[in-house]
Design a protein around this motif. Structure first.
Motif, PDB file in Angstrom:
ATOM      1  N   GLY A  85       0.835  -1.192   0.000  1.00  0.00           N
ATOM      2  CA  GLY A  85       0.000   0.000   0.000  1.00  0.00           C
ATOM      3  C   GLY A  85       0.869   1.240   0.000  1.00  0.00           C
ATOM      4  N   ASP A  86       0.284   2.382  -0.329  1.00  0.00           N
ATOM      5  CA  ASP A  86       1.025   3.638  -0.251  1.00  0.00           C
ATOM      6  C   ASP A  86       1.480   3.861   1.191  1.00  0.00           C
ATOM      7  N   GLU A  87       2.672   4.412   1.340  1.00  0.00           N
ATOM      8  CA  GLU A  87       3.236   4.651   2.671  1.00  0.00           C
ATOM      9  C   GLU A  87       3.682   6.105   2.781  1.00  0.00           C
ATOM     10  N   VAL A  88       3.968   6.515   4.001  1.00  0.00           N
ATOM     11  CA  VAL A  88       4.426   7.884   4.252  1.00  0.00           C
ATOM     12  C   VAL A  88       5.729   7.824   5.027  1.00  0.00           C
ATOM     13  N   ALA A  89       6.774   8.395   4.443  1.00  0.00           N
ATOM     14  CA  ALA A  89       8.023   8.586   5.172  1.00  0.00           C
ATOM     15  C   ALA A  89       7.922   9.916   5.925  1.00  0.00           C
ATOM     16  N   LYS A  90       8.476   9.973   7.126  1.00  0.00           N
ATOM     17  CA  LYS A  90       8.422  11.196   7.933  1.00  0.00           C
ATOM     18  C   LYS A  90       9.849  11.622   8.266  1.00  0.00           C
ATOM     19  N   ILE A  91      10.329  12.651   7.592  1.00  0.00           N
ATOM     20  CA  ILE A  91      11.703  13.124   7.782  1.00  0.00           C
ATOM     21  C   ILE A  91      11.759  13.974   9.048  1.00  0.00           C
ATOM     22  N   ARG A  92      12.644  13.592   9.962  1.00  0.00           N
ATOM     23  CA  ARG A  92      12.725  14.335  11.215  1.00  0.00           C
ATOM     24  C   ARG A  92      14.119  14.212  11.818  1.00  0.00           C
ATOM     25  N   PHE A  93      14.465  15.204  12.620  1.00  0.00           N
ATOM     26  CA  PHE A  93      15.749  15.194  13.310  1.00  0.00           C
ATOM     27  C   PHE A  93      15.730  14.136  14.405  1.00  0.00           C
ATOM     28  N   GLU A  94      16.803  13.362  14.470  1.00  0.00           N
ATOM     29  CA  GLU A  94      16.933  12.408  15.579  1.00  0.00           C
ATOM     30  C   GLU A  94      17.722  13.029  16.723  1.00  0.00           C
ATOM     31  N   SER A  95      18.705  13.831  16.397  1.00  0.00           N
ATOM     32  CA  SER A  95      19.530  14.436  17.448  1.00  0.00           C
ATOM     33  C   SER A  95      20.085  15.756  16.951  1.00  0.00           C
ATOM     34  N   LEU A  96      19.819  16.805  17.713  1.00  0.00           N
ATOM     35  CA  LEU A  96      20.421  18.109  17.451  1.00  0.00           C
ATOM     36  C   LEU A  96      21.033  18.604  18.759  1.00  0.00           C
ATOM     37  N   PRO A  97      22.225  19.177  18.706  1.00  0.00           N
ATOM     38  CA  PRO A  97      22.800  19.753  19.933  1.00  0.00           C
ATOM     39  C   PRO A  97      21.880  20.828  20.511  1.00  0.00           C
ATOM     40  N   ALA A  98      22.033  21.088  21.799  1.00  0.00           N
ATOM     41  CA  ALA A  98      21.141  22.000  22.514  1.00  0.00           C
ATOM     42  C   ALA A  98      21.161  23.408  21.943  1.00  0.00           C
ATOM     43  N   GLU A  99      22.221  23.782  21.224  1.00  0.00           N
ATOM     44  CA  GLU A  99      22.334  25.139  20.697  1.00  0.00           C
ATOM     45  C   GLU A  99      21.574  25.326  19.383  1.00  0.00           C
ATOM     46  N   TYR A 100      20.901  24.273  18.916  1.00  0.00           N
ATOM     47  CA  TYR A 100      20.217  24.339  17.631  1.00  0.00           C
ATOM     48  C   TYR A 100      18.729  24.027  17.802  1.00  0.00           C
ATOM     49  N   LEU A 101      17.934  24.664  16.946  1.00  0.00           N
ATOM     50  CA  LEU A 101      16.484  24.476  16.962  1.00  0.00           C
ATOM     51  C   LEU A 101      16.009  23.900  15.634  1.00  0.00           C
ATOM     52  N   PRO A 102      15.129  22.907  15.640  1.00  0.00           N
ATOM     53  CA  PRO A 102      14.487  22.505  14.381  1.00  0.00           C
ATOM     54  C   PRO A 102      13.403  23.514  14.011  1.00  0.00           C
ATOM     55  N   LEU A 103      13.616  24.261  12.943  1.00  0.00           N
ATOM     56  CA  LEU A 103      12.609  25.235  12.516  1.00  0.00           C
ATOM     57  C   LEU A 103      11.382  24.545  11.937  1.00  0.00           C
ATOM     58  N   ASN A 104      11.594  23.420  11.295  1.00  0.00           N
ATOM     59  CA  ASN A 104      10.500  22.551  10.871  1.00  0.00           C
ATOM     60  C   ASN A 104      10.943  21.118  11.106  1.00  0.00           C
ATOM     61  N   ASN A 105       9.998  20.201  11.049  1.00  0.00           N
ATOM     62  CA  ASN A 105      10.319  18.816  11.384  1.00  0.00           C
ATOM     63  C   ASN A 105       9.160  17.947  10.923  1.00  0.00           C
ATOM     64  N   ASN A 106       9.394  16.644  10.913  1.00  0.00           N
ATOM     65  CA  ASN A 106       8.331  15.697  10.579  1.00  0.00           C
ATOM     66  C   ASN A 106       7.730  15.953   9.196  1.00  0.00           C
ATOM     67  N   LEU A 107       8.580  16.253   8.226  1.00  0.00           N
ATOM     68  CA  LEU A 107       8.106  16.458   6.859  1.00  0.00           C
ATOM     69  C   LEU A 107       7.666  15.118   6.268  1.00  0.00           C
ATOM     70  N   LYS A 108       6.475  15.109   5.716  1.00  0.00           N
ATOM     71  CA  LYS A 108       5.911  13.860   5.210  1.00  0.00           C
ATOM     72  C   LYS A 108       6.089  13.750   3.698  1.00  0.00           C
ATOM     73  N   ILE A 109       6.517  12.574   3.268  1.00  0.00           N
ATOM     74  CA  ILE A 109       6.639  12.267   1.845  1.00  0.00           C
ATOM     75  C   ILE A 109       5.834  11.010   1.563  1.00  0.00           C
ATOM     76  N   ARG A 110       4.921  11.100   0.630  1.00  0.00           N
ATOM     77  CA  ARG A 110       4.125   9.915   0.260  1.00  0.00           C
ATOM     78  C   ARG A 110       4.915   9.072  -0.722  1.00  0.00           C
ATOM     79  N   ILE A 111       4.958   7.770  -0.429  1.00  0.00           N
ATOM     80  CA  ILE A 111       5.612   6.806  -1.305  1.00  0.00           C
ATOM     81  C   ILE A 111       4.509   5.985  -1.972  1.00  0.00           C
ATOM     82  N   VAL A 112       4.333   6.186  -3.271  1.00  0.00           N
ATOM     83  CA  VAL A 112       3.255   5.508  -3.995  1.00  0.00           C
ATOM     84  C   VAL A 112       3.707   4.110  -4.376  1.00  0.00           C
ATOM     85  N   ASP A 113       2.980   3.117  -3.882  1.00  0.00           N
ATOM     86  CA  ASP A 113       3.300   1.714  -4.148  1.00  0.00           C
ATOM     87  C   ASP A 113       2.748   1.333  -5.519  1.00  0.00           C
ATOM     88  N   ASN A 114       3.631   0.840  -6.382  1.00  0.00           N
ATOM     89  CA  ASN A 114       3.194   0.443  -7.724  1.00  0.00           C
ATOM     90  C   ASN A 114       2.736  -1.009  -7.798  1.00  0.00           C
TER      91      ASN A 114
END
Length: 657
Positions: free
Chosen positions: A283-312
């Motif tokens: 079935g179609d799936e969704v990959a979710k791009i996200r930071f696993e680890s960022l040092p304390a001095e950095y902020l994720p401005l965005n996160n959990n970007l979704k990409i649909r993977i169309v199953d052929n």
């Protein structure tokens, strides 16, 4: 919109930094989709563990009764290097440490409070209290003062002078921010939001990192680039990892480097991900791009970007869609003798006997409203693509993944009540929000009108926007979107006629009544039933719903029965010989179907007798000694062809174009 600044001085010096944790900023109302709402907490010391604390949101509206509607258990979380902890949706930037759905935080007059307690201490509709209270903010969006909240929270001596703070009118762009003056007096200002930043501009300035992708949908075997960019060049090599896994999508579905380095004095890096083209129908799936680890001095401005993977590797069914229907390809799974108790009955006795079958409390099951989503992804699966559902009114396929989960309904699908909730008087309870599976169910009977809310025989996958357009209109008032093929009309007719028999208190009537329990228009629905007969798609969903609910829609299995309850044969005695599905006993083949008037016959013996009936049960023609073909010579429409060989009888539905 004109900026509104509202400053309220609270002369309570004890509310300065004597508190270890306070409400620092609240954005309860943001323009448009309200996806930027957030709550920000501030601890007296940085990296403060939040174990033992809970945030509780209270509803101050007339129907809210000053009681809780949402809680956030803070166990396991820690404030950041500036002592901040942000709660909000993934649309907020920088991305919060604690994610909630969009549009959860209600507009005022409401309240939000921190307690030294557990979320289990505040089940839904718990009245606001000062027990174990740490901090509280009563707020509004240009609403009247909620004196009840003030009376409750002012009982705590620390908050005896508490005021209700105005963020601004509806759809305002502001947030409410907390400040402490030189004398430790606390005041609040409504101004431009500053999530994950100290309100006075002090503290450690964190470097924000953003994720960018070119598209949000790719096919198996495609490659795509992910780019990471910092607001300012990094002072030293910045190393971090990313994740893409999400439900069924995991590292077996792609290749590429997930360890990222932004080199010193630079502000960007990228990686290329290649999707694996396997042979599995996942079935179609969704990959979710996200930071696993960022040092304390950095902020994720965005996160959990979704990409649909169309199953052929999707599959197709052996039967057609409602707009290109097939017949007799899907056999009914009704148990042997399921409708035998109806034979020889008429009128009210027939009605009661049908109800005794489809509402039998010893057999029939009721599932939760959440379970209905799981039922529909199977029952309404698009015959042309197993990764899609077939939409009722708009007569098209839509990816199963595009189910509506928020206020955004654009190109989403949701659950459509063919017999509207408001007209049926249906409702749900908190347990209905849990999808607990096929083996957990409620006992139900004819008087269990609440269960009509989750009866899958009368719920269909529908375009969310079109569902909203239909609203609770009667059929006849609502005839579908412009240009529709009418393939849904017989389906909805049989579903709402089923509801009248299944549940006491429901009735399908002529006209457009405004009485709870009644739905119209009966004459329209009978016409729809006659002109759009049950096809294989409808029989397949009847079988699937039966597997869950242990009851069937008899007007799909026995379409002629409609005439004996509402139509041309009311008062006549019902017998089912013309409605027996003989696919399992007849070896005679009739084709093509639909036909232009001539059908070819194979497998028939010389003694085989053919009788052609109208859908109302009227005998039109009789054929014997058939050799190869039959010229039906009838007008366009649906007919029933009874085939009898010896003691065996079968009935096939014939469409004449």
């Amino acid at each position: 919109m004109k900026k509104i600044t509202f400053i309220v001085w609270l002369l309570m010096s004890c509310l300065g930094w004597s508190q270890v944790l306070v409400i620092n900023e609240l954005d309860c109302d943001s323009p448009g989709a309200e996806n930027m709402e957030f709550l920000e907490l501030l601890s007296e010391t940085p990296n403060f563990p939040l174990d033992g604390y809970v945030v509780v949101f209270f509803n101050g509206s007339a129907s809210g009764n000053n009681s809780s509607y949402f809680t956030v258990d803070l166990d396991g979380y820690v404030t950041d290097i500036n002592g901040l902890f942000l709660i909000g949706s993934n649309s907020v930037s920088p991305v919060p440490q604690f994610l909630i759905a969009e549009n959860i935080i209600q507009n005022g007059p409401d309240a939000v409070a921190i307690y030294l307690a557990d979320d289990l201490d505040f089940p839904e509709e718990t009245v606001a209290t000062i027990d174990n209270l740490i901090d509280v903010l009563i707020y509004e969006t240009s609403d009247p003062v909620d004196q009840d909240f003030i009376d409750i929270f002012s009982q705590d001596p620390r908050f005896e002078n508490i005021e209700q703070i105005n963020e601004g009118p509806g759809n305002n762009p502001n947030s409410i921010q907390r400040f402490v003056d030189m004398d430790d007096n606390v005041f609040y200002t409504s101004t431009t939001p500053t999530p994950r930043q100290l309100n006075d501009g002090s503290g450690v300035v964190l470097n924000g990192i953003s994720i960018a992708i070119a598209d949000t949908q790719y096919n198996e075997d495609d490659s795509f680039e992910i780019t990471f960019t910092s607001e300012t060049p990094v002072a030293e090599n910045l190393n971090f990892n990313i994740l893409l896994d999400n439900f069924g999508f995991d590292t077996s579905d792609f290749t590429g480097d997930t360890a990222i380095t932004i080199p010193m004095n630079e502000n960007t890096a990228s990686t290329t991900i290649t999707l694996i083209d396997d042979s599995a129908d996942e079935g179609d799936e969704v990959a979710k791009i996200r930071f696993e680890s960022l040092p304390a001095e950095y902020l994720p401005l965005n996160n959990n970007l979704k990409i649909r993977i169309v199953d052929n590797d999707f599959t197709t069914a052996n039967f057609g869609t409602p707009v290109d229907p097939t017949f007799t390809m899907v056999a009914s799974t009704q148990p042997s003798g399921y409708y035998d108790s109806l034979d020889g009955l008429a009128d009210t006795d027939l009605r009661q006997a049908i109800q005794n079958i489809i509402a039998d409390p010893n057999v029939v099951r009721a599932q939760t409203y959440a379970d209905v989503l799981d039922i529909l992804v199977d029952a309404d699966e698009n015959p042309l693509n197993s990764n899609e559902v077939w939409l009722l009114y708009t007569e098209q396929g839509r990816p199963k993944l595009d189910v509506q989960t928020s206020s955004d309904n654009f190109e989403k699908w949701n659950r459509e009540h063919t017999f509207p909730r408001s007209r049926g008087g249906f409702f749900d309870i908190e347990e209905d929000e849990i999808a607990d599976g096929i083996d957990i169910f409620w006992t139900t009977k004819a008087d269990s009108l609440r269960h009509g809310n989750s009866d899958a025989h009368a719920l269909r996958a529908a375009d969310a926007t079109e569902n909203s357009t239909r609203n609770n209109d009667h059929y006849g008032e609502y005839n579908g979107p412009a240009g529709n093929a009418g393939s849904f009309k017989g389906d909805v007719a049989r579903s709402v006629l089923y509801m009248e028999i299944r549940y006491n208190g429901l009735e399908v009537v002529n006209g457009f009544p405004d009485i709870t329990g009644q739905l119209g228009d009966l004459a329209t629905l009978l016409d729809w039933h006659r002109n759009d007969p049950p096809d294989d798609f409808e029989m397949n969903r009847n079988n699937i719903v039966y597997n869950w609910q242990k009851n069937r829609n008899p007007f799909i299995d026995q379409p002629l029965m409609v005439e004996y309850i509402w139509g041309n044969n009311v008062g006549d005695t019902w017998n089912q010989p013309l409605s027996v599905d003989g696919n399992d006993v007849s070896k005679v083949s009739i084709y093509p179907n639909p036909t232009n008037g001539r059908v070819l016959v194979s497998g028939a013996k010389p003694s085989t007798e053919f009788k052609l009936y109208s859908v109302e049960g009227k005998l039109l023609k009789r054929f014997i000694n058939v050799e190869g073909s039959i010229d039906l010579e009838v007008a366009s429409g649906l007919y029933l062809l009874q085939i009898k060989t010896g003691e065996q009888t079968a009935v096939k539905k014939i469409i004449v174009d």
